[in-house]
Design a protein around this motif. Structure first.
Motif, PDB file in Angstrom:
ATOM      1  N   LEU A   1       0.845  -1.157   0.021  1.00  0.00           N
ATOM      2  CA  LEU A   1      -0.267   0.000  -0.082  1.00  0.00           C
ATOM      3  C   LEU A   1       0.986   1.281   0.035  1.00  0.00           C
ATOM      4  O   LEU A   1       0.466   2.028  -0.633  1.00  0.00           O
TER       5      LEU A   1
ATOM      6  N   ASP B   1       1.215   3.777  -3.226  1.00  0.00           N
ATOM      7  CA  ASP B   1       0.605   5.229  -2.928  1.00  0.00           C
ATOM      8  C   ASP B   1       1.939   6.176  -3.364  1.00  0.00           C
ATOM      9  O   ASP B   1       1.757   7.361  -3.411  1.00  0.00           O
TER      10      ASP B   1
ATOM     11  N   ARG C   1      -6.970  -0.926   3.017  1.00  0.00           N
ATOM     12  CA  ARG C   1      -7.313   0.332   2.926  1.00  0.00           C
ATOM     13  C   ARG C   1      -8.185   0.741   3.797  1.00  0.00           C
ATOM     14  O   ARG C   1      -8.487   1.574   4.591  1.00  0.00           O
TER      15      ARG C   1
ATOM     16  N   LEU D   1     -14.956   2.851  -0.936  1.00  0.00           N
ATOM     17  CA  LEU D   1     -14.299   1.401  -1.046  1.00  0.00           C
ATOM     18  C   LEU D   1     -15.329   0.270  -0.909  1.00  0.00           C
ATOM     19  O   LEU D   1     -15.042  -0.718  -1.541  1.00  0.00           O
TER      20      LEU D   1
END
Length: 338
Positions: free
Chosen positions: A97, A101, A289, A325
């Protein structure tokens, strides 16, 4: 006139240095080496033993050298990928992650447990001789007396998952409730519990299976007091700016490795505790997330110093992200059933 010449020279120098610092696009035919980042779940020597045969096979199939890149922590791999020093990497979901990102990474494959499990589990470990601590409730009750071995802050199973399910959900901060807290990799934490250097530590089912092979004399000296919900299997990432022709070769290699009844390839994968890889993408990170946002939401709600209006706005912003999400995950689930 002198001023004009000075400005012209200054502009030329600026342009020259800008040219030097501009990113260089590497063509596929110019690439002679690929650097493969490997997260530090145990000692580099142990990791080399199981990874070098796999990378040697990869080198032969791709026609270029594939070199292992070991760092002392997860952040080292993430930073190296950010600056194009690592081309491909095996990461956990939390570190992936961060890499996606912040470091231009992209998930393209996923590991598969050698026993066929769709993922793995985070664990809390205690020395087997500790009769007082047999559950999370026991640990929390006696926390002021205990030394806690937490994981690398970029580890999914060693840090993120227990941070949410064990600590955030019980409205406690791991940094504050224990007598002392350390941060280390999985193998180090396991051995610290086995030797009595720490009382409780995080780990995961994959590393415990490895410990049974690499440290059989230590394996029976610990017990499990908590097991998490299922965590998606580890992702394999590459940097997005790799030449497409190189990506194609890497993808073909990963998707075919161990699937041709080649006993040597199967043995190499089994040493890594894996079955053949499967394709994946960044959607694999959606549950992770969610975890990050849930944890941040709990932290906001438990902040007594924040003004009510500010807190409400920030919580609403997180709820909006969670709703987005959830819709994305619902769409993926619906596509799988159709």
């Amino acid at each position: 006139m002198k001023l004009k010449r000075f400005i012209a020279k200054a502009m030329s120098a600026t342009a020259f240095f800008a040219l030097l610092s501009a990113p260089v696009t590497v063509q596929a035919e110019d690439m002679k080496t690929l650097n493969f980042g490997i997260i530090s779940t145990e000692s580099s020597q142990n990791l080399k033993t199981v990874w070098v045969p796999f990378l040697d096979d990869m080198s032969k199939k791709l026609g270029m050298e594939v070199k292992p890149f070991f760092a002392s922590d997860y952040a080292g791999i993430i930073q190296a990928m950010r600056f194009d020093k690592v081309d491909i990497a095996w990461l956990g979901n939390k570190s992936a992650l961060e890499a996606v990102d912040r470091s231009g990474a992209q998930i393209f494959a996923q590991t598969v447990d050698v026993t066929g499990n769709p993922g793995y589990w985070s664990l809390l470990l205690v020395n087997k001789n500790n009769t007082k601590i047999n559950s999370v409730a026991d640990m929390l009750e006696h926390s002021k007396e205990l030394t806690f071995g937490n994981g690398d802050p970029n580890s999914t199973s060693g840090f993120l998952v227990p941070s949410y399910y064990v600590f955030a959900k019980n409205n406690v901060d791991a940094k504050k409730i224990f007598k002392r807290t350390t941060n280390a990799g999985h193998e180090t934490n396991f051995l610290a519990v086995a030797s009595g250097q720490v009382d409780v530590a995080t780990n995961n089912t994959e590393n415990v299976a490895r410990i049974k092979l690499t440290h059989p004399d230590k394996y029976d000296k610990v017990k499990i007091i908590w097991k998490s919900p299922l965590i998606p299997a580890d992702p394999i990432v590459w940097r997005k700016n790799l030449p497409e022709s190189v990506k194609g070769k890497v993808y073909d290699f990963m998707m075919s490795y161990g699937k041709t009844n080649d006993s040597a390839e199967i043995e190499i994968l089994e040493a890594l505790q894996w079955a053949p890889f499967k394709a994946s993408n960044d959607d694999q990170l959606l549950p992770i997330r969610q975890l990050v946002l849930f944890k941040e939401r709990l932290k906001l709600n438990n902040d007594p110093k924040m003004a009510a209006n500010e807190k409400s706005q920030k919580v609403q912003a997180i709820d909006d992200q969670l709703a987005e999400l959830n819709r994305a995950m619902d769409a993926i689930a619906a596509a799988k059933t159709n």
